[in-house]
Design an enzyme around this catalytic site. Sequence first.
Site, PDB file in Angstrom:
ATOM      1  N   GLU A 180     135.985  35.076 -36.774  1.00 52.39           N
ATOM      2  CA  GLU A 180     136.148  33.856 -37.556  1.00 52.39           C
ATOM      3  C   GLU A 180     136.200  34.219 -39.033  1.00 52.39           C
ATOM      4  O   GLU A 180     135.500  35.116 -39.497  1.00 52.39           O
ATOM      5  CB  GLU A 180     134.956  32.933 -37.286  1.00 52.39           C
ATOM      6  CG  GLU A 180     135.020  31.598 -37.998  1.00 52.39           C
ATOM      7  CD  GLU A 180     133.788  30.744 -37.727  1.00 52.39           C
ATOM      8  OE1 GLU A 180     133.907  29.521 -37.737  1.00 52.39           O
ATOM      9  OE2 GLU A 180     132.698  31.320 -37.509  1.00 52.39           O
ATOM     10  N   LYS A 238     139.132  24.574 -33.984  1.00 54.36           N
ATOM     11  CA  LYS A 238     137.713  24.468 -33.637  1.00 54.36           C
ATOM     12  C   LYS A 238     137.284  23.014 -33.487  1.00 54.36           C
ATOM     13  O   LYS A 238     137.445  22.208 -34.404  1.00 54.36           O
ATOM     14  CB  LYS A 238     136.887  25.162 -34.724  1.00 54.36           C
ATOM     15  CG  LYS A 238     135.400  25.291 -34.442  1.00 54.36           C
ATOM     16  CD  LYS A 238     134.742  26.036 -35.598  1.00 54.36           C
ATOM     17  CE  LYS A 238     133.257  26.253 -35.382  1.00 54.36           C
ATOM     18  NZ  LYS A 238     132.647  26.929 -36.567  1.00 54.36           N
ATOM     19  N   CYS A 257     133.047  30.471 -32.604  1.00 58.65           N
ATOM     20  CA  CYS A 257     131.668  30.485 -33.099  1.00 58.65           C
ATOM     21  C   CYS A 257     130.777  29.382 -32.519  1.00 58.65           C
ATOM     22  O   CYS A 257     130.304  29.498 -31.390  1.00 58.65           O
ATOM     23  CB  CYS A 257     131.677  30.437 -34.624  1.00 58.65           C
ATOM     24  SG  CYS A 257     130.092  30.925 -35.384  1.00 58.65           S
TER      25      CYS A 257
END
Length: 327
Positions: A86, A161, A203
């Site tokens: 990321e 995301k 993440c």
Amino acid sequence: MLGFITRPPHRFLSLLCPGLRIPRLSVPCAQPRPRAMAVSSSSCELPLVAVCQVTSTPDKQQNFKTCAELVREAARLGACLAFLPEAFDFIARDPAETLRLSEPLGGRLLEEYTRLARECGLWLSLGGFHERGQDWEQTQKIYNCHVLLNSKGAVVATYRKTHLCDVEIPGQGPMCESNSTMPGPSLESPVSTPAGKVGLAVCYDMRFPELSLALAQAGAEILTYPSAFGSVTGPAHWEVLLRARAIETQCYVVAAAQCGRHHEKRASYGHSMVVDPWGTVVARCSEGPGLCLARIDLSYLRQLRQHLPVFQHRRSDLYGNLGHPLS
């Protein structure tokens, strides 16, 4: 499965990249697995993946130089797919700088990675690009976009995301990703790659098992969680969450991570790793920028799923179909 794992110096082969602290790599070592699930595949026949660990800063061009050296080293070592963490493009000092440094997918930086993938002849998982989307003019916010490039440099998948990290952890400092970032609207179906079918996440997504279950039920064999974990949550949650996601989905889990101090306001935990479907960590990076390697054994994965058919044992009549398959 055969993995490449960071060990004390006498167990290493050096990786020489000028100007980088590259963790030395071990020779292949057999990982423990249940005897009934041993497989006969020769290690040289199994696809090799590389997991890159970096310390991004606000300097985008220097970040690209660092990532490109690792990708070229991964290609030299025979990897078919390299995973970047990321914020591989940059980590800014504040939301205003984040927005200023961001680019559209068709911008200069992604063009450089397109050329790099073609040059090296391998797939690239670009684990979290600060993307100015089509709604940039209206929202003045970006997306945290996981981009998958094939070996010809073509974009084959983009995942934005869906779970934004708005948290306040004592000792780690507050983080409010939504100040500059919009949540993605949907999951991306797993993508067939030379290493297996890859399910994309980023993440904070790893804290939501529904997402991983949905990807697994859609056919994922490898889940990837490119990350920039903090120094407090990292030691407590990083490895245990990754191993849990691997065990519950019976997938390989690949987690490329940011490490070290990015600037005066932020540092990351590191400890990039690959976990097999049994929950064994089969490769990990040591401290500092570098890479680790692992072989993906899909025959082992299929045998494990046959011996432990957990997806066939789910009781959706009792608790609903959590992680419903993607349409």
